[in-house]
Design a protein around this motif. Structure first.
Motif, PDB file in Angstrom:
ATOM      1  N   GLU A  33       0.832  -1.210   0.000  1.00 34.88           N
ATOM      2  CA  GLU A  33       0.000   0.000   0.000  1.00 34.88           C
ATOM      3  C   GLU A  33       0.860   1.250   0.000  1.00 34.88           C
ATOM      4  O   GLU A  33       0.600   2.196  -0.744  1.00 34.88           O
ATOM      5  CB  GLU A  33      -0.955   0.014   1.190  1.00 34.88           C
ATOM      6  CG  GLU A  33      -2.237  -0.721   0.913  1.00 34.88           C
ATOM      7  CD  GLU A  33      -3.299  -0.456   1.969  1.00 34.88           C
ATOM      8  OE1 GLU A  33      -3.708   0.712   2.127  1.00 34.88           O
ATOM      9  OE2 GLU A  33      -3.703  -1.430   2.613  1.00 34.88           O
ATOM     10  N   VAL A  36       2.531   1.650  -3.553  1.00 38.46           N
ATOM     11  CA  VAL A  36       1.704   2.139  -4.662  1.00 38.46           C
ATOM     12  C   VAL A  36       1.322   3.605  -4.480  1.00 38.46           C
ATOM     13  O   VAL A  36       1.068   4.305  -5.460  1.00 38.46           O
ATOM     14  CB  VAL A  36       0.457   1.256  -4.919  1.00 38.46           C
ATOM     15  CG1 VAL A  36       0.866  -0.153  -5.308  1.00 38.46           C
ATOM     16  CG2 VAL A  36      -0.505   1.261  -3.763  1.00 38.46           C
ATOM     17  N   TYR A  71       4.401  -1.878 -10.385  1.00 38.05           N
ATOM     18  CA  TYR A  71       3.235  -1.171  -9.855  1.00 38.05           C
ATOM     19  C   TYR A  71       1.969  -1.978 -10.136  1.00 38.05           C
ATOM     20  O   TYR A  71       1.150  -2.198  -9.236  1.00 38.05           O
ATOM     21  CB  TYR A  71       3.157   0.219 -10.489  1.00 38.05           C
ATOM     22  CG  TYR A  71       1.933   1.010 -10.127  1.00 38.05           C
ATOM     23  CD1 TYR A  71       1.743   1.509  -8.839  1.00 38.05           C
ATOM     24  CD2 TYR A  71       0.966   1.308 -11.083  1.00 38.05           C
ATOM     25  CE1 TYR A  71       0.620   2.260  -8.508  1.00 38.05           C
ATOM     26  CE2 TYR A  71      -0.148   2.061 -10.762  1.00 38.05           C
ATOM     27  CZ  TYR A  71      -0.318   2.528  -9.477  1.00 38.05           C
ATOM     28  OH  TYR A  71      -1.431   3.273  -9.156  1.00 38.05           O
ATOM     29  N   LEU A  75      -0.617  -3.700  -7.374  1.00 36.17           N
ATOM     30  CA  LEU A  75      -2.063  -3.439  -7.334  1.00 36.17           C
ATOM     31  C   LEU A  75      -2.853  -4.741  -7.414  1.00 36.17           C
ATOM     32  O   LEU A  75      -3.834  -4.927  -6.684  1.00 36.17           O
ATOM     33  CB  LEU A  75      -2.474  -2.502  -8.466  1.00 36.17           C
ATOM     34  CG  LEU A  75      -2.009  -1.058  -8.334  1.00 36.17           C
ATOM     35  CD1 LEU A  75      -2.303  -0.288  -9.619  1.00 36.17           C
ATOM     36  CD2 LEU A  75      -2.656  -0.374  -7.139  1.00 36.17           C
ATOM     37  N   TRP A  91      -8.751  -1.350  -5.524  1.00 34.99           N
ATOM     38  CA  TRP A  91      -7.451  -1.744  -6.072  1.00 34.99           C
ATOM     39  C   TRP A  91      -7.567  -2.164  -7.530  1.00 34.99           C
ATOM     40  O   TRP A  91      -6.709  -1.821  -8.349  1.00 34.99           O
ATOM     41  CB  TRP A  91      -6.808  -2.839  -5.235  1.00 34.99           C
ATOM     42  CG  TRP A  91      -6.451  -2.394  -3.852  1.00 34.99           C
ATOM     43  CD1 TRP A  91      -6.869  -2.945  -2.673  1.00 34.99           C
ATOM     44  CD2 TRP A  91      -5.605  -1.279  -3.479  1.00 34.99           C
ATOM     45  NE1 TRP A  91      -6.342  -2.254  -1.609  1.00 34.99           N
ATOM     46  CE2 TRP A  91      -5.567  -1.225  -2.064  1.00 34.99           C
ATOM     47  CE3 TRP A  91      -4.900  -0.320  -4.201  1.00 34.99           C
ATOM     48  CZ2 TRP A  91      -4.841  -0.264  -1.376  1.00 34.99           C
ATOM     49  CZ3 TRP A  91      -4.169   0.645  -3.518  1.00 34.99           C
ATOM     50  CH2 TRP A  91      -4.145   0.663  -2.125  1.00 34.99           C
ATOM     51  N   ARG A  94      -7.883   0.933  -9.685  1.00 29.27           N
ATOM     52  CA  ARG A  94      -6.590   1.586  -9.913  1.00 29.27           C
ATOM     53  C   ARG A  94      -5.755   0.791 -10.919  1.00 29.27           C
ATOM     54  O   ARG A  94      -5.061   1.373 -11.756  1.00 29.27           O
ATOM     55  CB  ARG A  94      -5.820   1.744  -8.600  1.00 29.27           C
ATOM     56  CG  ARG A  94      -6.336   2.942  -7.813  1.00 29.27           C
ATOM     57  CD  ARG A  94      -5.586   3.201  -6.567  1.00 29.27           C
ATOM     58  NE  ARG A  94      -4.191   3.599  -6.771  1.00 29.27           N
ATOM     59  CZ  ARG A  94      -3.404   3.977  -5.784  1.00 29.27           C
ATOM     60  NH1 ARG A  94      -3.862   4.027  -4.539  1.00 29.27           N
ATOM     61  NH2 ARG A  94      -2.155   4.315  -6.024  1.00 29.27           N
ATOM     62  N   ARG A  95      -5.831  -0.528 -10.836  1.00 32.98           N
ATOM     63  CA  ARG A  95      -5.094  -1.366 -11.796  1.00 32.98           C
ATOM     64  C   ARG A  95      -5.601  -1.116 -13.203  1.00 32.98           C
ATOM     65  O   ARG A  95      -4.841  -0.971 -14.162  1.00 32.98           O
ATOM     66  CB  ARG A  95      -5.237  -2.842 -11.407  1.00 32.98           C
ATOM     67  CG  ARG A  95      -4.666  -3.820 -12.408  1.00 32.98           C
ATOM     68  CD  ARG A  95      -3.167  -3.635 -12.580  1.00 32.98           C
ATOM     69  NE  ARG A  95      -2.619  -4.574 -13.533  1.00 32.98           N
ATOM     70  CZ  ARG A  95      -2.351  -4.288 -14.813  1.00 32.98           C
ATOM     71  NH1 ARG A  95      -2.588  -3.082 -15.294  1.00 32.98           N
ATOM     72  NH2 ARG A  95      -1.841  -5.191 -15.612  1.00 32.98           N
TER      73      ARG A  95
END
Length: 180
Positions: A33, A36, A71, A75, A91, A94-95
């Motif tokens: 966490e 990222v 990254y 994620l 998550w 965001r990916r």
């Protein structure tokens, strides 16, 4: 600036902080966490050195790809180990935002949204992914995306307390406006 002869130079890490180095250190310490949160986009994006040797550009591109991959992997790891549906969706979202053309990212997000009862949102992401692929690559989505979206379209609505769960309201300038 530190140097070792005329062939190698570097910076004193006790004086200069670097987000890319901190990002990788956090990954190595399994602080995903925190790692990222340090990632702000492609490594040295927009940076150019006139007259630099081609090896410099090659190094930048290799590191850019390597950091972007790490990254994305972080994620995915956070998404697959998320303690709750809300975190899992966050998550995966965001990916997907990191690489919206990636089939695994859209599938992961669609599954997370379905599990959280947001089937309409999962379908919106499938459609968005397909549009981007067509516009940017003149390609069609993988069969896995199309098949999952098709299953979502024909599935029965999720039930909560005996009532059908309402789809989320659409966002945008025409949100909430009804046809007349």
């Amino acid at each position: 600036i530190l140097s070792r002869g005329s062939a190698e130079i570097g910076v004193n890490r006790d004086i200069v902080w670097c987000d890319a180095i901190a990002f990788e250190q956090r990954l190595e310490e399994d602080e995903l966490e925190s790692a990222v949160e340090l990632y702000r986009g492609p490594f040295l994006e927009g940076f150019h050195v006139s007259g630099a040797a081609p090896e410099f550009d090659d190094w930048v591109e290799r590191d850019r790809q390597r950091l972007a991959t790490r990254y994305a992997e972080a994620l995915e790891s956070l998404a697959t180990t998320a303690p709750d549906a809300e975190s899992e969706v966050r998550w995966w979202r965001r990916r997907y935002e990191h690489d919206p053309l990636n089939t695994g990212a859209v599938i992961g997000l669609m599954h997370a949204l379905e599990r959280s009862g947001e089937r309409a949102a999962a379908l919106q992401y499938a459609d968005q992914h397909a549009q981007r692929l067509r516009m940017e690559l003149d390609a069609e989505p993988e069969p896995e995306v199309l098949e999952f979206a098709s299953r979502l379209r024909v599935a029965q609505p999720a039930r909560l307390d005996g009532k059908a769960k309402a789809a989320p309201e659409p966002a945008g300038p025409d949100a909430g406006r009804k046809e007349q």
